[in-house]
Design a protein around this motif. Sequence first.
Motif, PDB file in Angstrom:
ATOM      1  N   THR A  82       0.832  -1.211   0.000  1.00  0.00           N
ATOM      2  CA  THR A  82       0.000   0.000   0.000  1.00  0.00           C
ATOM      3  C   THR A  82       0.862   1.255   0.000  1.00  0.00           C
ATOM      4  O   THR A  82       0.596   2.219  -0.731  1.00  0.00           O
ATOM      5  CB  THR A  82      -0.926  -0.005   1.223  1.00  0.00           C
ATOM      6  OG1 THR A  82      -1.721  -1.196   1.204  1.00  0.00           O
ATOM      7  CG2 THR A  82      -1.833   1.208   1.213  1.00  0.00           C
ATOM      8  N   LEU A  85       2.485   1.888  -3.432  1.00  0.00           N
ATOM      9  CA  LEU A  85       1.593   2.383  -4.476  1.00  0.00           C
ATOM     10  C   LEU A  85       1.113   3.801  -4.219  1.00  0.00           C
ATOM     11  O   LEU A  85       0.929   4.582  -5.163  1.00  0.00           O
ATOM     12  CB  LEU A  85       0.385   1.447  -4.602  1.00  0.00           C
ATOM     13  CG  LEU A  85       0.680   0.010  -5.037  1.00  0.00           C
ATOM     14  CD1 LEU A  85      -0.605  -0.799  -5.084  1.00  0.00           C
ATOM     15  CD2 LEU A  85       1.381  -0.021  -6.395  1.00  0.00           C
ATOM     16  N   TYR A  86       0.893   4.140  -2.943  1.00  0.00           N
ATOM     17  CA  TYR A  86       0.269   5.425  -2.632  1.00  0.00           C
ATOM     18  C   TYR A  86       1.091   6.280  -1.682  1.00  0.00           C
ATOM     19  O   TYR A  86       0.609   7.301  -1.187  1.00  0.00           O
ATOM     20  CB  TYR A  86      -1.119   5.204  -2.011  1.00  0.00           C
ATOM     21  CG  TYR A  86      -2.008   4.310  -2.827  1.00  0.00           C
ATOM     22  CD1 TYR A  86      -2.599   4.776  -3.993  1.00  0.00           C
ATOM     23  CD2 TYR A  86      -2.251   3.003  -2.437  1.00  0.00           C
ATOM     24  CE1 TYR A  86      -3.413   3.949  -4.754  1.00  0.00           C
ATOM     25  CE2 TYR A  86      -3.069   2.168  -3.186  1.00  0.00           C
ATOM     26  CZ  TYR A  86      -3.646   2.651  -4.344  1.00  0.00           C
ATOM     27  OH  TYR A  86      -4.444   1.825  -5.093  1.00  0.00           O
ATOM     28  N   THR A  89       5.856  10.516  -2.839  1.00  0.00           N
ATOM     29  CA  THR A  89       6.679  10.376  -4.038  1.00  0.00           C
ATOM     30  C   THR A  89       7.961  11.179  -3.894  1.00  0.00           C
ATOM     31  O   THR A  89       7.941  12.353  -3.522  1.00  0.00           O
ATOM     32  CB  THR A  89       5.909  10.849  -5.275  1.00  0.00           C
ATOM     33  OG1 THR A  89       4.691  10.110  -5.386  1.00  0.00           O
ATOM     34  CG2 THR A  89       6.739  10.641  -6.529  1.00  0.00           C
ATOM     35  N   GLU A  96       3.479   5.032 -13.087  1.00  0.00           N
ATOM     36  CA  GLU A  96       2.454   6.009 -12.696  1.00  0.00           C
ATOM     37  C   GLU A  96       1.176   5.704 -13.461  1.00  0.00           C
ATOM     38  O   GLU A  96       1.192   5.534 -14.680  1.00  0.00           O
ATOM     39  CB  GLU A  96       2.942   7.426 -12.996  1.00  0.00           C
ATOM     40  CG  GLU A  96       1.987   8.506 -12.546  1.00  0.00           C
ATOM     41  CD  GLU A  96       2.560   9.892 -12.767  1.00  0.00           C
ATOM     42  OE1 GLU A  96       1.883  10.871 -12.399  1.00  0.00           O
ATOM     43  OE2 GLU A  96       3.691   9.997 -13.316  1.00  0.00           O
ATOM     44  N   TRP A  97       0.065   5.617 -12.703  1.00  0.00           N
ATOM     45  CA  TRP A  97      -1.232   5.379 -13.323  1.00  0.00           C
ATOM     46  C   TRP A  97      -2.316   5.875 -12.382  1.00  0.00           C
ATOM     47  O   TRP A  97      -2.436   5.420 -11.246  1.00  0.00           O
ATOM     48  CB  TRP A  97      -1.438   3.896 -13.622  1.00  0.00           C
ATOM     49  CG  TRP A  97      -2.773   3.595 -14.243  1.00  0.00           C
ATOM     50  CD1 TRP A  97      -3.142   3.807 -15.536  1.00  0.00           C
ATOM     51  CD2 TRP A  97      -3.920   3.076 -13.567  1.00  0.00           C
ATOM     52  NE1 TRP A  97      -4.454   3.456 -15.721  1.00  0.00           N
ATOM     53  CE2 TRP A  97      -4.959   2.990 -14.524  1.00  0.00           C
ATOM     54  CE3 TRP A  97      -4.186   2.675 -12.266  1.00  0.00           C
ATOM     55  CZ2 TRP A  97      -6.236   2.528 -14.208  1.00  0.00           C
ATOM     56  CZ3 TRP A  97      -5.440   2.207 -11.943  1.00  0.00           C
ATOM     57  CH2 TRP A  97      -6.460   2.131 -12.921  1.00  0.00           C
ATOM     58  N   VAL A 100      -2.014   5.999  -8.561  1.00  0.00           N
ATOM     59  CA  VAL A 100      -0.884   5.136  -8.210  1.00  0.00           C
ATOM     60  C   VAL A 100       0.394   5.738  -8.771  1.00  0.00           C
ATOM     61  O   VAL A 100       0.470   6.066  -9.960  1.00  0.00           O
ATOM     62  CB  VAL A 100      -1.089   3.707  -8.756  1.00  0.00           C
ATOM     63  CG1 VAL A 100       0.145   2.863  -8.490  1.00  0.00           C
ATOM     64  CG2 VAL A 100      -2.322   3.077  -8.139  1.00  0.00           C
ATOM     65  N   ARG A 101       1.402   5.871  -7.917  1.00  0.00           N
ATOM     66  CA  ARG A 101       2.689   6.393  -8.369  1.00  0.00           C
ATOM     67  C   ARG A 101       3.791   5.686  -7.590  1.00  0.00           C
ATOM     68  O   ARG A 101       3.923   5.869  -6.382  1.00  0.00           O
ATOM     69  CB  ARG A 101       2.763   7.896  -8.152  1.00  0.00           C
ATOM     70  CG  ARG A 101       4.070   8.530  -8.627  1.00  0.00           C
ATOM     71  CD  ARG A 101       4.033  10.020  -8.508  1.00  0.00           C
ATOM     72  NE  ARG A 101       3.006  10.599  -9.375  1.00  0.00           N
ATOM     73  CZ  ARG A 101       2.704  11.898  -9.410  1.00  0.00           C
ATOM     74  NH1 ARG A 101       3.343  12.746  -8.617  1.00  0.00           N
ATOM     75  NH2 ARG A 101       1.769  12.346 -10.221  1.00  0.00           N
ATOM     76  N   ILE A 102       4.554   4.845  -8.274  1.00  0.00           N
ATOM     77  CA  ILE A 102       5.630   4.089  -7.648  1.00  0.00           C
ATOM     78  C   ILE A 102       6.938   4.809  -7.933  1.00  0.00           C
ATOM     79  O   ILE A 102       7.322   4.992  -9.095  1.00  0.00           O
ATOM     80  CB  ILE A 102       5.681   2.657  -8.203  1.00  0.00           C
ATOM     81  CG1 ILE A 102       4.339   1.953  -7.972  1.00  0.00           C
ATOM     82  CG2 ILE A 102       6.804   1.867  -7.538  1.00  0.00           C
ATOM     83  CD1 ILE A 102       4.276   0.571  -8.575  1.00  0.00           C
ATOM     84  N   SER A 106       8.930   6.021  -2.444  1.00  0.00           N
ATOM     85  CA  SER A 106       7.823   5.218  -1.939  1.00  0.00           C
ATOM     86  C   SER A 106       8.243   3.769  -1.712  1.00  0.00           C
ATOM     87  O   SER A 106       7.775   3.118  -0.766  1.00  0.00           O
ATOM     88  CB  SER A 106       6.641   5.279  -2.904  1.00  0.00           C
ATOM     89  OG  SER A 106       6.952   4.665  -4.141  1.00  0.00           O
TER      90      SER A 106
END
Length: 265
Positions: A82, A85-86, A89, A96-97, A100-102, A106
């Motif tokens: 979790t 993904l969130y 950053t 990134e979608w 969601v930004r990896i 993070s």
Amino acid sequence: MIEMQTPPPPALGTRVARLNAVAKLLAIVVLTVPLILTLDVVSAGVALALELALFPFAGLGWGAFWRRTWIVWLLAPLTGLTIALYGETSGQIYAEWFVVRISEGSLALALATMLRVLAIALPSVVLFATVDPTDLADGLAQVLRLPARFVLGALAGLRMVGLFMDDWRALELARRSRGVADRGRIRRFLGMAFALLVLSIRRGTKLAVAMEARGFGAPGPRSWARESRFGVAEWLFVALGAAVAAVAVASASLLGTWNFILGPG
């Protein structure tokens, strides 16, 4: 002539399991509080490594260890996922979608969070697996000098947990025998929860009246059936928990990863 043999000394795990429950509680506190105050990979990783090395001496077999801690091993990676993904950053962004930004930050935060959950939850589960509720109540009242009325009430409530599980199974079987539990899983759960709530209130009221009638709420000092002793072995065990925390904190400070979460910014 019969030769008397001296019984062998108890194993280390057995001796740890027999320690005063308050010592285990204090060891968990001094071990986990520094880990709660920081969020970094080094301190959590070092603490977890030392804990895993000490768990075989906790008096809990490997079978019981995995049965009691599997939920921790399952939820810790989910917590890290979790955060990955969130989470906040920073650094290079890998994917990134939508929301969601990896990113590099993070992922580092996710790893630190997962290790932190394991380092805090595992010793709590392992040490309290060998604690008897009555021994803990004796220690809280006699060693920590907590109010006897509060301790005995909490002990009585804890002893009722097993009865609640039995009541839940009895309610489920009774509803099935009447043919009212074949469909509507959510509706069945809510109905059984309400029935158990009513039953628990009635039982709690009866228990409170019975305890008052037996003088559990009488003013003044009370006697105890068993003496709770806190000796050198218990102090050494608390010191061991403090030493593990000190090594973890020192490692993070030396490597420059210490991240005090209550600090400014």
